[in-house]
Design a protein around this motif. Structure first.
Motif, mmCIF file in Angstrom:
data_model
loop_
_atom_site.group_PDB
_atom_site.id
_atom_site.type_symbol
_atom_site.label_atom_id
_atom_site.label_comp_id
_atom_site.label_asym_id
_atom_site.label_seq_id
_atom_site.Cartn_x
_atom_site.Cartn_y
_atom_site.Cartn_z
ATOM 1 N N GLN A 257 83.841 -45.560 59.567
ATOM 2 C CA GLN A 257 82.962 -45.354 60.712
ATOM 3 C C GLN A 257 81.592 -45.917 60.378
ATOM 4 O O GLN A 257 81.127 -45.815 59.234
ATOM 5 N N HIS A 268 77.981 -52.768 70.151
ATOM 6 C CA HIS A 268 78.724 -51.747 69.425
ATOM 7 C C HIS A 268 79.077 -52.277 68.037
ATOM 8 O O HIS A 268 79.051 -53.494 67.796
ATOM 9 N N THR A 269 79.362 -51.327 67.129
ATOM 10 C CA THR A 269 79.659 -51.683 65.742
ATOM 11 C C THR A 269 81.074 -51.241 65.388
ATOM 12 O O THR A 269 81.610 -50.266 65.937
ATOM 13 N N THR A 270 81.661 -51.971 64.453
ATOM 14 C CA THR A 270 82.957 -51.585 63.889
ATOM 15 C C THR A 270 82.888 -51.770 62.386
ATOM 16 O O THR A 270 82.011 -52.474 61.852
ATOM 17 N N GLY A 271 83.818 -51.127 61.721
ATOM 18 C CA GLY A 271 83.911 -51.288 60.281
ATOM 19 C C GLY A 271 85.354 -51.190 59.841
ATOM 20 O O GLY A 271 86.153 -50.436 60.419
ATOM 21 N N HIS A 272 85.713 -51.958 58.834
ATOM 22 C CA HIS A 272 87.076 -51.874 58.299
ATOM 23 C C HIS A 272 87.030 -52.256 56.828
ATOM 24 O O HIS A 272 86.082 -52.905 56.346
ATOM 25 N N THR A 282 80.652 -55.042 61.363
ATOM 26 C CA THR A 282 80.491 -56.062 62.395
ATOM 27 C C THR A 282 79.732 -55.478 63.577
ATOM 28 O O THR A 282 80.036 -54.355 64.029
ATOM 29 N N HIS A 284 78.913 -56.237 67.505
ATOM 30 C CA HIS A 284 79.484 -57.024 68.598
ATOM 31 C C HIS A 284 78.581 -56.975 69.840
ATOM 32 O O HIS A 284 78.060 -55.903 70.185
#
Length: 311
Positions: A257, A268-272, A282, A284
Motif C-alpha cells: 500500500q 492515484h498511486t499503486t505499489g507492487h 507508481t 498515475h
C-alpha cells in the motif's frame, strides 16, 4: 514418753496404725544420714538430690532453684484442670524460649510473639516466618479466608476484602475477575478476551488475527517505510511516474500500500513488489483526466503486510 536425746544403733519401728513423728522445737528438725541416704516412702534424699532407689538424682536442689538431673527428664500433669508454670515478677525460660505473660521470645527479644484470644501477633521489628522442611508450608483457614496484608486468599481465589475473586486460579490457568492494568512489558503465550481491550500505549503483536471466520487470515508482518522528499514531474493524462524503494524485510508475496503526504487530487498511486526488499511505486494520471497535474514535493509512505492462512 519424752526423750531429751537418744541414739539408736538399729531400726526404729512405729507400730501404731496412725503413727506420727512430730517436732515441736523452735529451730527445726533434721533427718540425715552421715554416710548414705534417707528414704521416705519411695523418695530417696541424698544430700541435695531427690530421687528413687534406682535414680537417686532425679532432682537436684540449690539456692537458686531445682535441676532435673536424669538423662530423660519430664514433668507430667495428670490432673483435670491444668498445669501452671508462672513467675510472679519476671519470666519463665524453657530451653531458649522466654515466656513473659502473653509474650513469647528469647533472652534478647522477649516479645517475638504476642498471644491474644483471637490469634498471634509477631511483635518483632523485622519479623519473618521461615519454613525449612522438605515438603512445603501450608497456611490455611478451614472455614473462611487468609489475609496477607491487604490481599485475601480464599481457597483458589485471590482478591481483597471487597472483591475476593479478582484472580481465580486453576490447573488450566488464571481467570481475571476485574480489570488488568499492566505498566511494564508482558508476554502472553495465549489469551482470550470476552470484553473490550483498551491500550493507552503501544501494543506490539508478532501475529494478529481479526474475526472468527474460517478464512480470517493471520497477519504476521506489517512493515512501513517513508521515502525522502520526492518531486514528481508534470504528469499529462495517461502518463505515470515510477520509482523503486529499497525495503528491507519486504517479500515478493507481500501486500503493498502506498500513500502520499500531500493531496493527490485526481491522481492515484499503486505499489507492487519487484523482488524481495524492492518495491515499485507508481503515480498515475488516468486517461479520463483531461488536466495536466503537477504534484507538490512530498514523501511517500509504503506499507508491506503479509498474511498466513487461519491457524
Amino acid at each position: 514418753s519424752t526423750l531429751a536425746a537418744a541414739t539408736l544403733s538399729g531400726t526404729l519401728e512405729m507400730g501404731s496404725a496412725s503413727a506420727a513423728l512430730t517436732h515441736s522445737g523452735a529451730s527445726g528438725l533434721s533427718i540425715t544420714s552421715t554416710n548414705g541416704f534417707v528414704d521416705v516412702e519411695s523418695v530417696r534424699f541424698d544430700g541435695l538430690n531427690l530421687g528413687t532407689a534406682t535414680a537417686a538424682t532425679v532432682l537436684t536442689l540449690d539456692d537458686t532453684g531445682v535441676a532435673l538431673s536424669v538423662d530423660a527428664a519430664h514433668i507430667t500433669h495428670g490432673g483435670t484442670t491444668g498445669l501452671a508454670i508462672t513467675s510472679t515478677n519476671g519470666y519463665v525460660d524453657v530451653e531458649s524460649f522466654r515466656f513473659y505473660g502473653l509474650n513469647l521470645g528469647t533472652a534478647t527479644a522477649a516479645k517475638v510473639l504476642t498471644l491474644k484470644d483471637a490469634g498471634v501477633t509477631l511483635s518483632a521489628d523485622a519479623a519473618e516466618i521461615t519454613h525449612g522442611g522438605a515438603t512445603g508450608l501450608t497456611i490455611s483457614s478451614t472455614a473462611a479466608h487468609v489475609d496477607v496484608e491487604s490481599v485475601r486468599f480464599t481457597e483458589a481465589n485471590v482478591g481483597i476484602s471487597g472483591a475476593t475473586d479478582l484472580l481465580q486460579l486453576a490447573t488450566s490457568g488464571v481467570t481475571v475477575g476485574g480489570t488488568l492494568d499492566v505498566t511494564g512489558l508482558s508476554t502472553l503465550a495465549a489469551a482470550t478476551l470476552s470484553g473490550k481491550f483498551i491500550a493507552n500505549g503501544r501494543v506490539e503483536a508478532f501475529s494478529l488475527k481479526v474475526g472468527q471466520h474460517k478464512h480470517s487470515g493471520v497477519k504476521r508482518k506489517h512493515l512501513k517505510i517513508t521515502t525522502v522528499p520526492i518531486e514528481v514531474p508534470l504528469l499529462y493524462p495517461s502518463a505515470m511516474f515510477a520509482f523503486d524503494v529499497h525495503f528491507p524485510g519486504a517479500a515478493v508475496e507481500d501486500i503493498v500500500q502506498v500513500s502520499f503526504s500531500k493531496s493527490l487530487g485526481r491522481l492515484h498511486t499503486t505499489g507492487h513488489m519487484l523482488d524481495d526488499d524492492k518495491v515499485r511505486v507508481t503515480v498515475h494520471n488516468p486517461g479520463y483526466n483531461i488536466a495536466v497535474v503537477q504534484l507538490p514535493t512530498g514523501v511517500f509512505t509504503v506499507t508491506c503486510t503479509s498474511y498466513n492462512a487461519d491457524e
